[in-house]
Design an enzyme around this catalytic site. Sequence first.
Site, PDB file in Angstrom:
ATOM      1  N   HIS A  12       0.825  -1.212   0.000  1.00  0.00           N
ATOM      2  CA  HIS A  12       0.000   0.000   0.000  1.00  0.00           C
ATOM      3  C   HIS A  12       0.858   1.261   0.000  1.00  0.00           C
ATOM      4  O   HIS A  12       0.436   2.293  -0.505  1.00  0.00           O
ATOM      5  CB  HIS A  12      -0.962  -0.026   1.201  1.00  0.00           C
TER       6      HIS A  12
ATOM      7  N   ASP B 276      -5.498   5.989   0.445  1.00  0.00           N
ATOM      8  CA  ASP B 276      -5.473   4.559   0.144  1.00  0.00           C
ATOM      9  C   ASP B 276      -6.879   3.962   0.260  1.00  0.00           C
ATOM     10  O   ASP B 276      -7.650   4.328   1.152  1.00  0.00           O
ATOM     11  CB  ASP B 276      -4.524   3.829   1.109  1.00  0.00           C
TER      12      ASP B 276
HETATM   13  C1  G50 Z   1      -6.175  -8.678   2.090  1.00  0.00           C
HETATM   14  C2  G50 Z   1      -7.218  -9.584   2.144  1.00  0.00           C
HETATM   15  C3  G50 Z   1      -8.229  -9.509   1.174  1.00  0.00           C
HETATM   16  C4  G50 Z   1      -8.196  -8.535   0.175  1.00  0.00           C
HETATM   17  C5  G50 Z   1      -7.113  -7.614   0.144  1.00  0.00           C
HETATM   18  C6  G50 Z   1      -6.127  -7.678   1.101  1.00  0.00           C
HETATM   19  C7  G50 Z   1      -7.157  -6.576  -0.951  1.00  0.00           C
HETATM   20  C8  G50 Z   1      -6.264  -5.391  -1.007  1.00  0.00           C
HETATM   21  C9  G50 Z   1      -6.933  -4.234  -1.769  1.00  0.00           C
HETATM   22  O1  G50 Z   1      -5.123  -6.818   1.113  1.00  0.00           O
HETATM   23  O2  G50 Z   1      -7.990  -6.718  -1.788  1.00  0.00           O
HETATM   24  C10 G50 Z   1      -8.153  -3.717  -1.045  1.00  0.00           C
HETATM   25  C11 G50 Z   1      -8.061  -3.266   0.248  1.00  0.00           C
HETATM   26  C12 G50 Z   1      -9.182  -2.744   0.898  1.00  0.00           C
HETATM   27  C13 G50 Z   1     -10.401  -2.685   0.237  1.00  0.00           C
HETATM   28  C14 G50 Z   1     -10.476  -3.139  -1.061  1.00  0.00           C
HETATM   29  C15 G50 Z   1      -9.358  -3.678  -1.692  1.00  0.00           C
HETATM   30  O3  G50 Z   1     -11.478  -2.161   0.837  1.00  0.00           O
HETATM   31  O4  G50 Z   1      -7.292 -10.538   3.093  1.00  0.00           O
HETATM   32  O5  G50 Z   1      -9.162  -8.472  -0.736  1.00  0.00           O
END
Ligand code: G50
Length: 436
Positions: free
Chosen positions: A21, A115
């Site tokens: 991130h 973010d």
């Molecule tokens: C960890 C997880 C599931 C997941 C993600 C993780 C992501 C990252 C991108 O990092 O998808 C993301 C973060 C927050 C959000 C949407 C997308 O609200 O265990 O999906």
Amino acid sequence: MAGQEHRRPHVAMLPSSGMGHLAPFTRLATLLAKDHGFTVTILVPTSLVSVPESRTLDALFSSGLDIHRLPYSLPPPLSDNIDPFFKQWGLISRSIDELKPILENLNGLSALITDISLAGAMLPLTNQLGIPNYIFFTSSALMLAFVAHFPSLSTDFANHPVDIPGLPPFPPASIPPALKDPNHAFTTLFQANSNALPKATGIILNTFRAFETDALSALAMQAHVPPIFPIGPLPPDPLGPSAPMDWLDGQPNGSVIYVSFGSRTTISKNQVDELGAGLEASGVRFLAVVKSKVVDEGAQGLSVVKGRGIVVDGWVDQGSVLGHQSVGGFVSHCGWNSVAEAALNGVPILAWPQFGDQMINAGVVEKSGLGVWPQGWCGERVVNREDVCKQIKGFMGDVCAREGAARVREEARKAVADGGDSHLGLVRAMEKWSHH
Ligand code: G50
Ligand code: UDP
């Protein structure tokens, strides 16, 4: 106008925890300040999770560029026993009382770039303050299509393929596993972020149109999705040389397979053993990063030579590794930054997604021709040594994968070159960020 001093446009950034991130933010900050005359203020909590995060920020703030650290403190932690990176997302999300006056007092601010993991907390605040807020979605456009569609899914979505207009169905196995548990800490944040997304002024993506044509078109068809700015692949910040580079220098061109599961994933002892045995049996030269801790506490991993390969516990400078001429393949967990870096360097990926958005990203890798995703390679089961050996041998001799990756590299370079699609995306975004 006579007498009026020309002011540099000023944006603030609110990154989140985890290198996946943070890195896209520092890359964008560098680009804006170095090449486009921007002042960038980065909001940084007084305590960070890992050493690579603090090193990356220290290097950025001492680079001499017009990029500034604005510290804020976090509230005391509530829950323990959850992933330290998720815990930090929750803490930052609960810092809005601290962040509000800080944002109000920033001079001549054109926009905030936030973010995705903080969207649910920040968008109501910035809407109230009248500050344009652009969400940096740090994963794939395909994952964004899933996120944008998520609020309209029924609660038993995990049992059926998810249908999104304009896209092939998402099979249940590709859905982030944590979301199947409504009580998971990630699920609560994910829901809030997905619901808030339509309030964003715009969404920035580290991808490019030729790579994710279908997902970007599908997003453009959804009326509630804010304007999208694909600006990738962003170039990694150059860091100093790190240890395995000397070893790479001594290997023949394209001969080494690089293995990494990203900055926050440890794999089981059993899987490490199978991976190691399979790599050695394949006879292929390898550079494998195998982390023993979720949080990196050093700036550089310890390396051990094993037969024709080298194993590092901890951290390597991946941007340099993927750009090295001796690296000819990448066993990757498909964290989106890793995918974008492989695309930029034309290194074919052997996809081995573990959790989260990684299965969806692995689908993008396969479809685009950047790499292949062997049947059954995912975090939910152990891949045995025979399969590791067979797949790696086949992959390193796979001319199609090599050509596919070279084609993606050409498209990536075109996208970020002057007049390319991602360059124009950045120009469009910068126009918005130049007025206040
Ligand atoms: C960890 C997880 C599931 C997941 C993600 C993780 C992501 C990252 C991108 O990092 O998808 C993301 C973060 C927050 C959000 C949407 C997308 O609200 O265990 O999906
Ligand atoms: N990275 C690195 N060295 C490592 C592990 C990761 O430089 O040993 C960098 C990698 O290049 C990428 C980021 O950290 O920019 C990790 O992000 P990604 O989205 O690939 O995966 P995550 O770590 O979030 O799972």
